[in-house]
Design an enzyme around this catalytic site. Sequence first.
Site, PDB file in Angstrom:
ATOM      1  N   GLY A 247      29.258  46.937 -33.191  1.00  0.00           N
ATOM      2  CA  GLY A 247      27.828  46.897 -33.456  1.00  0.00           C
ATOM      3  C   GLY A 247      27.233  48.221 -33.870  1.00  0.00           C
ATOM      4  O   GLY A 247      26.130  48.255 -34.436  1.00  0.00           O
ATOM      5  N   ARG A 248      27.932  49.319 -33.591  1.00  0.00           N
ATOM      6  CA  ARG A 248      27.438  50.623 -34.041  1.00  0.00           C
ATOM      7  C   ARG A 248      28.604  51.537 -34.428  1.00  0.00           C
ATOM      8  O   ARG A 248      28.521  52.761 -34.318  1.00  0.00           O
ATOM      9  CB  ARG A 248      26.577  51.292 -32.967  1.00  0.00           C
ATOM     10  CG  ARG A 248      27.256  51.504 -31.624  1.00  0.00           C
ATOM     11  CD  ARG A 248      26.360  52.354 -30.735  1.00  0.00           C
ATOM     12  NE  ARG A 248      26.904  52.487 -29.393  1.00  0.00           N
ATOM     13  CZ  ARG A 248      26.424  53.326 -28.472  1.00  0.00           C
ATOM     14  NH1 ARG A 248      25.406  54.103 -28.776  1.00  0.00           N
ATOM     15  NH2 ARG A 248      26.958  53.391 -27.278  1.00  0.00           N
TER      16      ARG A 248
ATOM     17  N   LYS B  59      31.332  55.968 -33.878  1.00  0.00           N
ATOM     18  CA  LYS B  59      30.338  55.503 -32.915  1.00  0.00           C
ATOM     19  C   LYS B  59      29.000  56.078 -33.363  1.00  0.00           C
ATOM     20  O   LYS B  59      28.855  57.289 -33.513  1.00  0.00           O
ATOM     21  CB  LYS B  59      30.697  55.996 -31.511  1.00  0.00           C
ATOM     22  CG  LYS B  59      29.826  55.435 -30.390  1.00  0.00           C
ATOM     23  CD  LYS B  59      30.367  55.892 -29.044  1.00  0.00           C
ATOM     24  CE  LYS B  59      29.580  55.310 -27.873  1.00  0.00           C
ATOM     25  NZ  LYS B  59      30.154  55.742 -26.566  1.00  0.00           N
TER      26      LYS B  59
ATOM     27  N   ASP C 282      19.986  49.420 -33.163  1.00  0.00           N
ATOM     28  CA  ASP C 282      19.869  50.293 -34.331  1.00  0.00           C
ATOM     29  C   ASP C 282      21.205  50.858 -34.816  1.00  0.00           C
ATOM     30  O   ASP C 282      21.250  51.537 -35.840  1.00  0.00           O
ATOM     31  CB  ASP C 282      18.882  51.432 -34.059  1.00  0.00           C
ATOM     32  CG  ASP C 282      19.285  52.329 -32.897  1.00  0.00           C
ATOM     33  OD1 ASP C 282      20.460  52.282 -32.476  1.00  0.00           O
ATOM     34  OD2 ASP C 282      18.414  53.073 -32.403  1.00  0.00           O
ATOM     35  N   GLY C 283      22.287  50.593 -34.087  1.00  0.00           N
ATOM     36  CA  GLY C 283      23.587  51.061 -34.543  1.00  0.00           C
ATOM     37  C   GLY C 283      23.788  52.557 -34.437  1.00  0.00           C
ATOM     38  O   GLY C 283      24.719  53.105 -35.033  1.00  0.00           O
TER      39      GLY C 283
ATOM     40  N   ARG D  32      41.867  45.439 -29.087  1.00  0.00           N
ATOM     41  CA  ARG D  32      41.429  45.224 -27.713  1.00  0.00           C
ATOM     42  C   ARG D  32      41.945  43.897 -27.170  1.00  0.00           C
ATOM     43  O   ARG D  32      42.311  43.001 -27.942  1.00  0.00           O
ATOM     44  CB  ARG D  32      39.895  45.196 -27.663  1.00  0.00           C
ATOM     45  CG  ARG D  32      39.203  46.425 -28.221  1.00  0.00           C
ATOM     46  CD  ARG D  32      37.805  46.065 -28.679  1.00  0.00           C
ATOM     47  NE  ARG D  32      36.942  47.219 -28.878  1.00  0.00           N
ATOM     48  CZ  ARG D  32      36.851  47.909 -30.013  1.00  0.00           C
ATOM     49  NH1 ARG D  32      37.600  47.570 -31.052  1.00  0.00           N
ATOM     50  NH2 ARG D  32      36.025  48.935 -30.107  1.00  0.00           N
TER      51      ARG D  32
ATOM     52  N   ASP E 279      36.644  44.147 -23.842  1.00  0.00           N
ATOM     53  CA  ASP E 279      36.527  44.759 -25.164  1.00  0.00           C
ATOM     54  C   ASP E 279      36.683  46.279 -25.104  1.00  0.00           C
ATOM     55  O   ASP E 279      36.687  46.939 -26.150  1.00  0.00           O
ATOM     56  CB  ASP E 279      35.187  44.394 -25.813  1.00  0.00           C
ATOM     57  CG  ASP E 279      33.989  44.822 -24.982  1.00  0.00           C
ATOM     58  OD1 ASP E 279      33.919  44.400 -23.804  1.00  0.00           O
ATOM     59  OD2 ASP E 279      33.146  45.575 -25.480  1.00  0.00           O
TER      60      ASP E 279
ATOM     61  N   ASP F 117      36.075  54.881 -25.231  1.00  0.00           N
ATOM     62  CA  ASP F 117      34.703  54.374 -25.128  1.00  0.00           C
ATOM     63  C   ASP F 117      34.029  54.852 -23.849  1.00  0.00           C
ATOM     64  O   ASP F 117      33.984  54.138 -22.844  1.00  0.00           O
ATOM     65  CB  ASP F 117      34.653  52.851 -25.233  1.00  0.00           C
ATOM     66  CG  ASP F 117      33.248  52.382 -25.628  1.00  0.00           C
ATOM     67  OD1 ASP F 117      32.438  53.231 -26.040  1.00  0.00           O
ATOM     68  OD2 ASP F 117      32.955  51.176 -25.526  1.00  0.00           O
TER      69      ASP F 117
END
Length: 479
Positions: free
Chosen positions: A94-95, A116, A128-129, A189, A260, A270
């Site tokens: 998503g970002r 990222k 907003d990513g 993942r 994930d 992450d």
Amino acid sequence: MAEPDAAGFLPARHHADLGDAFFDVVEPADFPKHVLRWRNDRWARRVGLGNLTESEWIAHFGRFEPLPGSLARPLALRYHGHQFRSYNPQLGDGRGFLFAQLRDPVDGRLLDLGTKGSGETPWSRGADGRLTLKGGVREVLATELLEARGVNTSKSFSLIETGENLFRGDEPSPTRSSVLVRLSHSHIRIGTFQRLAYLGDQDGLRRLVDHSIRHYMPDAWSEDEGARTLAFFERACANVARMGAEWTAAGFVHGVINTDNVTVTGESFDYGPYRFLPVYDPKFVAAYFDPVGLYAFGRQPGALRWNLCRLAECLIPFASPARLELAVNGFDGLFAGALARATLDRLALEHGEPAADLDFVSALYGFMASSGVPFERFFFDWRGGPESERRAGESPAAGLYAGVDFAPVRAGLLGRRPTGAANLSHPYFGGNPCTLLIEEIEALWAPIAEADDWSPWRAKLEEIATAAEAFGTLIPGRS
């Protein structure tokens, strides 16, 4: 524009070979400015990208101009996942996106350059990513210290401030923006498999299993589908168990061990909410949004095992359920053995008989839990075992080492031979242990936020590099 080092840069594009059902081609954000804040020169030299000028670096890792021979356009990867044990089929990059792939010229591994904060994708779900600068600063610190402490982690490859004002509910807003690039072994993942199982895409699952074996576990290949699927899963279990053990030995709490966020290669990545332990505490929680402590320090092994159960469910069409279950049931033993090895490696002590090593490590962590000795202080004081007996006797924690509760741990420490990695003559061991507690992170961020003063942050990174050099974990770049 200069090309990457022709002698060392080995581009690849294997993820694109999976087909467009596995990703979405996306465009990076057009940022208003680019200020380079972190460049991992050590790893850049190693993979043949160390000769890039600053403007060339920003072109590739801020504007995302393709690297020659690698992916032509960024790929936002598709996956699902359990988030705090609730299944979410609306996930995906998503970002971030997969920007490039390459080979490590030293060991031949396939590596990813992923992002990222690089902008919105079809999986942004109204967000907003973007990535806050503080988030990027924290991730660089986490990856550098984890690498120093011997954890198989993604590397923070680049951090560029991007000149936007972001609004967030968990830090003072507006706040500054950034884009981070990670160097990782894989972005496949457990949730990547879950998505295909959820969609009933057995052909896609077969392709993903075989892709993972070919590029990450080639020794698991067999012409028999059931045999190679089981071998793949057994290696994933061993990889994830080792990762969890390395977290424990490093005193690290990941915070969000969702499916994930766990790769089949067992590489830690992450870093949103994370903490390093002040003292050994199984109930210590990193994420403020984990009120029941699902991912508390002492529950991390169980969380990883639970995630592997979800992977096993995806593989039932291709392998014996009984054999998959047997592999999962072996996780606790894999974790215990890996924890013994990781702990002895942190202490630079030779491994012995497995049962004796397990008993020693159990006594060691039992003492740490009951005594309240500062976590990193213990490993600092006793590195090299018998070679550090005098040093430990002069430590601020020396009183804790004098009690009867420490006796079995002392016997275990003094009864093992140091390895050549102890390196106690290094100046690092004449000072104090390098730590990264939450109060320190906040203190490093404050001058950046208030006065754009990066000197304390950079000094901390130098301190971490010194510790890594002393521990022998500083991977040299290629000359």
